[in-house]
Design an enzyme around this catalytic site. Structure first.
Site, PDB file in Angstrom:
ATOM      1  N   GLN A  97      34.279  40.312 -12.191  1.00  0.00           N
ATOM      2  CA  GLN A  97      33.954  41.692 -13.110  1.00  0.00           C
ATOM      3  C   GLN A  97      34.486  42.680 -11.494  1.00  0.00           C
ATOM      4  OE1 GLN A  97      30.025  43.361 -13.104  1.00  0.00           O
ATOM      5  NE2 GLN A  97      30.631  45.011 -14.143  1.00  0.00           N
TER       6      GLN A  97
ATOM      7  N   SER B  18      33.346  46.843  -7.456  1.00  0.00           N
ATOM      8  CA  SER B  18      32.068  47.396  -6.099  1.00  0.00           C
ATOM      9  C   SER B  18      33.093  47.200  -5.248  1.00  0.00           C
ATOM     10  CB  SER B  18      30.498  46.577  -5.865  1.00  0.00           C
ATOM     11  OG  SER B  18      29.860  47.053  -6.953  1.00  0.00           O
TER      12      SER B  18
ATOM     13  N   SER C 143      30.855  38.157  -8.191  1.00  0.00           N
ATOM     14  CA  SER C 143      30.191  37.301  -8.415  1.00  0.00           C
ATOM     15  C   SER C 143      31.135  36.571  -8.910  1.00  0.00           C
ATOM     16  CB  SER C 143      29.409  37.046  -9.721  1.00  0.00           C
ATOM     17  OG  SER C 143      28.113  38.144  -8.807  1.00  0.00           O
TER      18      SER C 143
ATOM     19  N   GLU D 131      26.133  45.400 -19.203  1.00  0.00           N
ATOM     20  CA  GLU D 131      25.390  44.800 -17.865  1.00  0.00           C
ATOM     21  C   GLU D 131      23.873  44.432 -17.971  1.00  0.00           C
ATOM     22  OE1 GLU D 131      27.069  46.189 -14.249  1.00  0.00           O
ATOM     23  OE2 GLU D 131      26.452  43.796 -13.465  1.00  0.00           O
TER      24      GLU D 131
ATOM     25  N   GLU E 168      16.427  51.994  -7.571  1.00  0.00           N
ATOM     26  CA  GLU E 168      16.719  53.378  -7.350  1.00  0.00           C
ATOM     27  C   GLU E 168      17.683  54.095  -8.251  1.00  0.00           C
ATOM     28  OE1 GLU E 168      16.756  51.304  -4.925  1.00  0.00           O
ATOM     29  OE2 GLU E 168      15.328  51.430  -4.197  1.00  0.00           O
TER      30      GLU E 168
END
Ligand SMILES: Cc1cc2nc3c(=O)[nH]c(=O)nc-3n(C[C@H](O)[C@H](O)[C@H](O)COP(=O)(O)OP(=O)(O)OC[C@H]3O[C@@H](n4cnc5c(N)ncnc54)[C@H](O)[C@@H]3O)c2cc1C
Length: 407
Positions: free
Chosen positions: A126, A129, A161, A244, A377
């Site tokens: 994926q 990020s 990953s 996910e 968060e």
């Protein structure tokens, strides 16, 4: 590309019902004896027979049945020791790519990608990020520019990953910098074997390099590999992210599956470190783990039926916090022995080793649980805004064109 052929029995015969499923599986096994059929042939045949994920449509590895019927198939195959598709080796493929392709892919894309994904012949990663776009993913800067029937992609991704094993990647890129950040994104599937894809290992807390940084230098992605409309990538991304969270927080687990199982095994195996205090903690965590397992099983079934919701953020948050507490207690009980952890040499993880990892590894790896797939968060923000309906965080950058945002 591996061609997909639907099993003749499925395409020609009457629809398979849940009641008829045991007989259908028995017929399948009489044609494909797991002891005599090479593993990959067995898995391909299972996919073609619609027994991979029964809730998927016919032709996509399923039979269009209720997701709960999968347990009938799994039990029958387990009883004859049939090979599985090693799901732990392709977590992003199975947990995120497959439901996204099912929801947003064209029939041709589904035919191309779903079978080798499910059999594990092709691993997925994926590419979301970026160094300056994690929690605020929609601010990402990797660019895709049209060129003939291709897009040319340039940028840098991080924490990817399995990129070193992957054949394919889920990729979001900015195709229009002149509109507000959520509106200028497009979603692609990138061939990781393309020229210009450079995968570099990143060492993590456990010592292993499970993830990578990925540099994309003039990588050509055919427009045929686009999932969804140009500029509608954020909507497709949302479905990946919701899946996910469910995949991380609500993966199918038997009772005492996952971290609580290791802790319970330790408790039963050894009596030298047992105290009343640690027993109380163990029971409390066991009950929490079991309560969470049952609650999230419902959520998982909802998600595999194609409707993951923001509730996945609740189970993702609860799972990561619980896993950290469970692995901490395991270390406490082990005392000094818990500190003995491996040789720290830089290496790629051996995903088949999961059960043989030391407790110290588990303790360190669970720290990542509250970051990967969205931090705790951010999960709390989603729960408060989308589930509880509390006032949203103030955001000032959702109406300003992306290329005018300060950075
Ligand atoms: C083990 C692991 C595997 C991963 N695998 C992948 C992968 O395969 N592919 C991929 O694309 N990414 C992957 N990631 C990246 C992961 O999704 C991001 O690290 C994560 O989304 C957080 O982004 P960030 O690291 O940029 O942190 P930031 O977004 O910079 O956040 C830093 C801190 O600020 C807090 N914060 C940020 N915004 C807010 C807010 N609005 N309100 C409250 N707090 C806030 C965060 O919670 C965090 O504590 C992986 C990460 C880990 C740890």
């Amino acid at each position: 590309m591996t061609d997909t052929t639907t099993d003749a029995a499925v395409s020609a015969g009457d629809p398979v019902t849940e009641d008829g499923l045991p007989t259908y599986v028995a017929d399948f096994l009489s044609k494909y004896d797991p002891a005599a059929t090479p593993r990959i042939d067995f898995l391909r045949a299972r996919f073609d027979a619609g027994l991979a994920w029964v809730q998927y449509p016919i032709g996509c590895g399923g039979l269009g049945l209720d997701a709960a019927a999968q347990s009938i198939v799994d039990a029958a195959l387990e009883a004859v020791a049939a090979p599985d598709n090693a799901p732990h080796r392709n977590v992003i493929g199975l947990g995120m790519a497959a439901p996204t392709i099912l929801a947003h892919g064209t029939p041709e894309q589904q035919r191309q990608w779903l079978r080798p994904l499910w059999t594990g012949e092709e691993i997925w990663c994926q590419l979301f990020s970026e160094p300056a776009a994690g929690s605020d993913l929609a601010s990402l800067g990797t660019k895709a520019v049209p060129d003939g029937t291709d897009w040319v992609v340039n940028g840098q991704k991080v924490w990817t990953s399995l990129a070193h094993e992957a054949s394919w990647a889920l990729l979001i890129a900015r195709t229009d910098p002149s509109v507000p950040k959520h509106r200028g994104l497009t979603y692609f599937v990138c061939d990781m074997r393309s020229p210009g894809v450079d995968v570099r290992a990143l060492r993590q807390l456990t010592g292993e390099a499970e993830f990578n940084e990925v540099f994309l230098d003039n990588v050509r992605v055919p427009d045929d590999n686009r999932l969804g409309e140009v500029g509608a990538g954020w909507r497709v991304t949302q479905s990946t992210l919701m899946n996910e969270r469910v995949a991380i927080g609500a993966g199918a687990a038997p009772r005492e599956g996952g971290p609580i199982g290791f802790l319970a095994d330790l408790w039963r195996r050894e009596d030298t470190h047992r105290t009343i205090g640690s027993f109380d903690k163990l029971v409390q965590l066991w009950v929490e783990a079991e309560t969470m397992r049952l609650t999230t099983e419902r959520l998982r079934q909802q998600a595999v039926a194609g409707t993951p919701g923001p509730e996945g953020s609740g189970s993702k948050l609860a799972y990561s916090l619980l896993a950290q507490r469970v692995s901490s207690l395991e270390l406490d009980i082990l005392g000094d022995r818990g500190l003995r952890f491996d040789d720290w040499s830089f290496r790629r993880p051996n995903l088949d080793d999961e059960r043989n990892r030391p407790a110290g590894y588990r303790f360190l790896r669970t720290k990542g649980n509250s970051i990967e797939g969205g931090t705790s968060e951010i999960m709390r923000n989603i729960i408060s805004e989308r589930i509880l309906g509390l006032p949203a965080e103030s955001r000032t950058d959702t109406t300003i064109p992306w290329n005018e945002l300060p950075r």
